[in-house]
Scaffold this motif. Sequence first.
Motif, mmCIF file in Angstrom:
data_model
loop_
_atom_site.group_PDB
_atom_site.id
_atom_site.type_symbol
_atom_site.label_atom_id
_atom_site.label_comp_id
_atom_site.label_asym_id
_atom_site.label_seq_id
_atom_site.Cartn_x
_atom_site.Cartn_y
_atom_site.Cartn_z
ATOM 1 N N ALA A 14 -4.741 5.203 -36.830
ATOM 2 C CA ALA A 14 -6.005 6.218 -36.631
ATOM 3 C C ALA A 14 -6.018 6.809 -35.369
ATOM 4 N N ILE A 15 -5.201 6.038 -34.196
ATOM 5 C CA ILE A 15 -5.104 6.709 -33.027
ATOM 6 C C ILE A 15 -4.106 7.595 -33.208
ATOM 7 N N PHE A 16 -2.826 7.346 -33.544
ATOM 8 C CA PHE A 16 -1.899 8.348 -33.769
ATOM 9 C C PHE A 16 -2.279 9.675 -34.428
ATOM 10 N N ILE A 17 -3.107 9.616 -35.364
ATOM 11 C CA ILE A 17 -3.815 10.789 -35.991
ATOM 12 C C ILE A 17 -4.502 11.727 -34.984
ATOM 13 N N VAL A 18 -5.260 10.977 -34.300
ATOM 14 C CA VAL A 18 -6.248 11.506 -33.323
ATOM 15 C C VAL A 18 -5.365 12.141 -32.324
ATOM 16 N N CYS A 19 -4.432 11.428 -31.701
ATOM 17 C CA CYS A 19 -3.453 11.979 -30.610
ATOM 18 C C CYS A 19 -2.666 13.135 -31.238
ATOM 19 N N ALA A 20 -2.278 13.118 -32.576
ATOM 20 C CA ALA A 20 -1.645 14.351 -32.840
ATOM 21 C C ALA A 20 -2.454 15.687 -32.967
ATOM 22 N N VAL A 21 -3.697 15.616 -33.048
ATOM 23 C CA VAL A 21 -4.662 16.630 -32.914
ATOM 24 C C VAL A 21 -4.786 17.131 -31.377
ATOM 25 N N ILE A 22 -4.762 16.095 -30.652
ATOM 26 C CA ILE A 22 -4.777 16.327 -29.180
ATOM 27 C C ILE A 22 -3.537 17.039 -28.540
ATOM 28 N N TYR A 23 -2.660 16.501 -29.167
ATOM 29 C CA TYR A 23 -1.368 17.346 -28.973
ATOM 30 C C TYR A 23 -1.147 18.657 -28.994
ATOM 31 N N VAL A 53 -6.582 -14.621 -35.423
ATOM 32 C CA VAL A 53 -5.476 -13.844 -34.663
ATOM 33 C C VAL A 53 -4.803 -13.051 -35.391
ATOM 34 N N ALA A 54 -4.619 -13.649 -36.848
ATOM 35 C CA ALA A 54 -3.857 -12.819 -37.674
ATOM 36 C C ALA A 54 -4.829 -11.823 -38.119
ATOM 37 N N MET A 55 -6.015 -11.781 -38.453
ATOM 38 C CA MET A 55 -6.882 -10.807 -38.876
ATOM 39 C C MET A 55 -6.919 -9.659 -37.858
ATOM 40 N N SER A 56 -6.979 -10.232 -36.536
ATOM 41 C CA SER A 56 -7.028 -8.994 -35.544
ATOM 42 C C SER A 56 -5.870 -8.369 -35.499
ATOM 43 N N LEU A 57 -4.463 -8.848 -35.703
ATOM 44 C CA LEU A 57 -3.284 -7.973 -36.137
ATOM 45 C C LEU A 57 -3.273 -6.920 -37.052
ATOM 46 N N VAL A 58 -3.783 -7.505 -37.988
ATOM 47 C CA VAL A 58 -4.208 -6.452 -39.349
ATOM 48 C C VAL A 58 -5.081 -5.241 -38.782
ATOM 49 N N GLN A 59 -6.068 -5.635 -38.130
ATOM 50 C CA GLN A 59 -6.989 -4.698 -37.782
ATOM 51 C C GLN A 59 -6.223 -3.684 -36.536
ATOM 52 N N CYS A 60 -5.033 -4.330 -35.854
ATOM 53 C CA CYS A 60 -4.577 -3.445 -34.931
ATOM 54 C C CYS A 60 -3.560 -2.450 -35.686
ATOM 55 N N ALA A 61 -2.916 -2.637 -36.876
ATOM 56 C CA ALA A 61 -2.247 -1.844 -37.496
ATOM 57 C C ALA A 61 -2.924 -0.747 -37.768
ATOM 58 N N PHE A 62 -4.296 -0.856 -38.521
ATOM 59 C CA PHE A 62 -5.074 0.448 -38.815
ATOM 60 C C PHE A 62 -5.304 1.108 -37.722
ATOM 61 N N ILE A 63 -5.926 0.331 -36.579
ATOM 62 C CA ILE A 63 -6.507 1.236 -35.529
ATOM 63 C C ILE A 63 -5.210 1.972 -34.938
ATOM 64 N N SER A 64 -4.191 1.512 -34.721
ATOM 65 C CA SER A 64 -3.161 2.245 -34.249
ATOM 66 C C SER A 64 -2.769 3.480 -35.108
ATOM 67 N N ALA A 101 -5.364 7.424 -21.707
ATOM 68 C CA ALA A 101 -6.248 6.392 -21.597
ATOM 69 C C ALA A 101 -7.658 6.525 -22.381
ATOM 70 N N SER A 102 -8.201 7.684 -22.225
ATOM 71 C CA SER A 102 -9.548 7.913 -23.013
ATOM 72 C C SER A 102 -9.475 7.689 -24.218
ATOM 73 N N VAL A 103 -8.548 8.163 -25.104
ATOM 74 C CA VAL A 103 -8.191 7.763 -26.458
ATOM 75 C C VAL A 103 -7.836 6.295 -26.749
ATOM 76 N N ALA A 104 -7.442 5.531 -25.677
ATOM 77 C CA ALA A 104 -7.142 4.088 -26.070
ATOM 78 C C ALA A 104 -8.194 3.310 -26.322
ATOM 79 N N VAL A 105 -9.345 3.982 -25.966
ATOM 80 C CA VAL A 105 -10.543 3.028 -26.203
ATOM 81 C C VAL A 105 -10.950 2.806 -27.746
ATOM 82 N N LEU A 106 -10.172 3.693 -28.489
ATOM 83 C CA LEU A 106 -10.304 3.497 -29.998
ATOM 84 C C LEU A 106 -9.874 2.180 -30.536
ATOM 85 N N ASP A 107 -9.142 1.382 -29.517
ATOM 86 C CA ASP A 107 -8.670 -0.041 -30.198
ATOM 87 C C ASP A 107 -9.893 -0.609 -30.428
ATOM 88 N N LEU A 108 -10.900 -0.443 -30.200
ATOM 89 C CA LEU A 108 -12.310 -1.211 -30.576
ATOM 90 C C LEU A 108 -12.533 -2.273 -29.600
#
Length: 511
Positions: free
Chosen positions: A98-107, A85-96, A52-59
């Motif tokens: 980035a989050i997966f990379i951060v979570c890989a380190v935490i793992y 809305v379309a622009m937001s979904l593109v941003q979501c893809a990039f942010i997701s 949940a703490s990492v989830a804040v990276l969704d900006l």
Amino acid sequence: MNDKKQVKYGALLSYFLIIVNTVYGLIMTPYIVSSLGEGQYGVYKIVASISASVAVLDLGLGSTCLRYVAKYNAAKEKAKTEKFVAMSLVQCAFISAAIFIVCAVIYFLIPQMYANTMTQQDIALAKGLFIGLVINMGLHIFENIFQGVIAGHNKFTVSNSLKLGRVVIRIILLYTVLAIYPSAKLLVGVDVFMTIILLLCELLYIKKALGLKIRLRKWDNSVFRESLKYSVLMFIQAIVDQINTNVSNVIIGAFVSTVAVTIYSYGLQLFSMFGQLAMAVSSVILPTIMKQIHNEASNSELENTVIKVGRIQFMLLGAAIAGFVAVGREFILLWLGPNYSNVWIISLILMAPSMIALVQNVCLAILRAQNKMAFKTVAGSFMAVINLILTVIFVKNYGYVAASYGTAISFALVNVIAMNIYYHRAIKLNVFRIFKGIFKRTALCIILPFAAAFFLSRVISGSWLYLCIKIIVFLGIYGMCMLFYGFNDFEKELLFGKLLSRFNKRKTLEE
């Protein structure tokens, strides 16, 4: 259904959702803990707090989407809504990504983080749960966008109905699968499944019912830069919220034990239910505030909106905290047993300073509508730092219960004192008039039922029957006080409008 009815029925659905969530918390949480065991459940809560703490990276894209969709909807600019809305979904893809990379380190850091408080089996479980929670997190980022689109169109009956369906189905699934195979991994699996289902339902509604065509015809740099500033502020605010709600579990897990995390989590759960009583109304008010700002409403009109909503919130929160003081300890002992007696004091310490801020949280909707969240974000950042430092000091020296002291002190300094000074001086809201309007008559109506319940607690106790009698007495006296003294004309019309109109119509016909 017009916007006023959407807000009204959306708020009613929110309260029904709170009731269902309360039932879930009171019945399902003990069932889950007994099925998994305190140790395994504690591991689950620790890992859930980390994710949940990492989830804040969704900006805060969901909140940003809600604000701008509400803005464009108020101005009836559908094309801009589709583009945003379309622009937001593109941003979501990039942010997701980035989050997966951060979570890989935490793992890979989990074994080092909890080497002193977890066994090797617990660490293996934590790593498995973390993978599932990260997948759910990635899906949830996109779901937040779709929720923002629906809420931004004032379709609160739809969004809250979907949330309600999710909770009900989750209860059924968990009750079924845990009876067959009690494992924390199933908790995560059910959440992933429900997120996928809700995501598909929301996407279908947006396309078919709202008629939005989510296509990126052209990237709008000016809108992106403007929304990015808002998103960054929401991102920092989300970090603050996560620190204040989840950091305690992480610190307790690191310095005390997983069992202590389980106990403290019950206190946080009750505190969360308390906060939801206020959020049920304020969460559906942003589009209304956006329209008022768009129509250049005066400060007096905005204050009236804060007072109207704040009175309803205080009627619920004031009664809830008074009842919890009177019979809360008995309720905890009956619900969880004597080993969880500290849950009462943890919950009460967290509830007390938060009530003032919660009854006026429509002011935050005004800040968001006016795009003036900078001070709130800066102040909240100081609050997070204070909370983090105090929690570490208190937990190390006084035990896990003291974690609530750090949160309460930092909350009172920032959200009660600093923010009200800002509302009064910077955006010219008359906070004295607001509080006077909110507490007028309603505060007095709480004293008598509290005294009655408190007296009965000293006379009869020790069973669910006696507890129910005290709750019924409290609610009965409180209802009568509010009906004959507390409610103003607007509230009577809001609550009993149809009943009064039918009575007046029948009276007219008889005459």
